[in-house]
Design an enzyme around this catalytic site. Structure first.
Site, PDB file in Angstrom:
ATOM      1  N   ASP A 241     -10.164  -4.738   3.356  1.00 51.13           N
ATOM      2  CA  ASP A 241     -10.834  -5.888   4.052  1.00 51.13           C
ATOM      3  C   ASP A 241     -11.142  -7.665   3.580  1.00 51.13           C
ATOM      4  O   ASP A 241     -11.793  -7.032   3.141  1.00 51.13           O
ATOM      5  CB  ASP A 241     -12.304  -5.288   4.885  1.00 51.13           C
ATOM      6  CG  ASP A 241     -13.000  -6.298   6.247  1.00 51.13           C
ATOM      7  OD1 ASP A 241     -12.600  -7.176   6.038  1.00 51.13           O
ATOM      8  OD2 ASP A 241     -13.628  -5.478   6.443  1.00 51.13           O
TER       9      ASP A 241
ATOM     10  N   HIS B 226       6.693  -0.321  -9.892  1.00 55.24           N
ATOM     11  CA  HIS B 226       5.591   0.433 -10.498  1.00 55.24           C
ATOM     12  C   HIS B 226       5.228   0.561 -12.044  1.00 55.24           C
ATOM     13  O   HIS B 226       4.754   1.966 -12.509  1.00 55.24           O
ATOM     14  CB  HIS B 226       6.803   1.664 -10.331  1.00 55.24           C
ATOM     15  CG  HIS B 226       5.837   2.766  -9.606  1.00 55.24           C
ATOM     16  ND1 HIS B 226       4.760   3.874 -10.542  1.00 55.24           N
ATOM     17  CD2 HIS B 226       5.391   4.155  -8.835  1.00 55.24           C
ATOM     18  CE1 HIS B 226       4.221   4.499 -10.094  1.00 55.24           C
ATOM     19  NE2 HIS B 226       5.031   4.791  -8.999  1.00 55.24           N
TER      20      HIS B 226
END
Length: 414
Positions: free
Chosen positions: A357, A151
């Site tokens: 995608d 993070h």
């Protein structure tokens, strides 16, 4: 039925071309102690033809514009920085001897150990890797991308931008649609805050219980329409869903009427720093907002009142963030330690993970993989898995004695 996952060919994926070297500074937001942890997630796809090979090549290309991701964390002058060494991202290819259907499409709770679908850490001589990835192919032709990311390099939006570039490279683009920019040095260090005295906080473990609930889009739209009709104003999906979760939890845990019940969530401050941050910035840039109200008030508050409290806190962001940067201890978002009255909320529904995608369709399921934390009540907002529309909530926020009531109230929202 026993399941087996074979991990093969672990390697470091390096940039496909030569990249700049040297150290890059992190901002104070990146260096906060609360940022030094790994974020684990799974991204499940119904079909893919040799996905590991495709993603391996796309990663290498994406690491050219995102070359700091291929570096290592290093200390310099007592502060954390990124050494742009080009050593690469740890990558694992794996295959499973079962189908996604056999394990309920990896819906939570997982039917297999998380260690099977997340990359294991590299050997001891490879340290401070910023990102790790595993691509596992299933018998059915589906696959899962398991990611572990630090993070301190960036939040959900930042890693979402990086993964969007990986997808673009996989689909044949020569360059990212948005070029990344470092820009961490543009965020000034805040004035030194006044140190608060007293002993360190003592955290008591809690027997928190997990619950997943899908809130249909039709119900969300009804709540938003109700708010608009009564106030003449618009509100977001996040506002109305958070209001309902906050109230359900307050009613379930039944704290003293005068005790504060709080929700906290990270609010982006990129727009507040738009004059100094470059386009394509992908670092941490947020402020943890906390909304608080007495338990007694929340018990019977209307939707308009609940949403109003949340919107009031969001509207105060510019003011409290400026005070924090000026060193005002009252604006320190970490000054109050977590307790049972606090619910920490993370919104993953808009960081771009659900739209990734590679050429075979968007993921059917995206989820964080979070170790049990007995010290903090949590709630994740996700998109509901296809073909559903709406929001999926992953909660770990009430103890066993309050779970029945909370479960009953939350399922009424389904």
């Amino acid at each position: 039925m026993s399941f087996s996952v074979a991990k093969v060919a672990p390697e470091l994926i390096v940039p496909s071309k030569a990249t700049p070297t040297g150290n890059l500074p992190l901002s104070f937001m990146d260096r906060l102690p609360t940022m030094r942890f790994m974020v684990d997630s799974i991204h499940v796809y119904s079909h893919g033809e040799e996905p590991a090979e495709l993603i391996r090549g796309a990663l290498s290309k994406a690491l050219v514009p995102y070359y700091p991701m291929a570096g290592r964390f290093a200390m310099s002058g007592g502060e954390l920085e990124v050494a742009c060494t080009g050593e690469g991202i740890w990558f694992v290819e794996a295959s499973a001897d079962f189908s996604l259907e056999d394990v309920n499409n990896l819906q939570l709770p997982l039917a297999v150990p998380k260690e099977d679908i997340l990359p294991y850490f590299p050997p001891e001589d490879i340290k401070d890797v910023i990102m790790l990835m595993q691509v596992t192919q299933f018998k059915c032709g589906g696959f899962v991308v398991g990611i572990r990311s630090d993070h301190a390099m960036g939040g959900g939006a930042g890693f979402g931008a990086f993964m969007q570039t990986v997808v673009e490279m996989a689909r044949g683009r020569a360059a990212p649609s948005v070029m990344p920019a470092w820009g961490r040095e543009a965020i000034a260090n805040p004035a030194k805050p006044i140190l608060m005295g007293g002993p360190p906080p003592v955290f008591a473990p809690m027997d928190l219980q997990k619950l997943a609930v899908d809130i249909p889009l039709d119900h969300i739209n009804q709540l938003k329409s109700q708010y608009a009709k009564e106030t003449g104003e618009r509100c977001s999906t996040f506002d109305v869903v958070l209001a309902k979760v906050w109230q359900c939890r307050a009613q379930a845990i039944g704290l003293h009427p005068d005790a504060d019940v709080r929700v906290a969530f990270a609010a982006s401050t990129v727009h507040l720093l738009k004059d100094v941050l470059p386009e394509g910035f992908y670092g941490n840039c947020g402020y943890p907002l906390t909304v608080s109200a007495p338990s007694g008030k929340l018990m019977n508050a209307s939707l308009v009142e609940m949403v109003g409290l949340i919107r009031e806190a969001k509207n105060s962001l510019g003011t409290v963030f400026s005070k924090w940067m000026a060193g005002d201890p009252e604006a320190d978002p970490f000054r109050s330690p977590p307790d049972y009255g606090l619910l920490a909320v993370s919104d993953w529904s808009k960081v771009g993970f659900h739209e990734l995608d590679y050429g075979w369709g968007e993921p059917i399921h995206v989820a964080p993989i979070v170790d049990d934390n007995p010290f903090m009540a949590t709630c994740f907002f996700l998109k509901a898995p296809a073909p559903k529309q709406g929001v999926r909530l992953l909660t770990n926020c009430v103890v066993r004695e309050h779970f029945g009531i909370f479960h009953e109230m939350m399922t009424k929202l389904e």
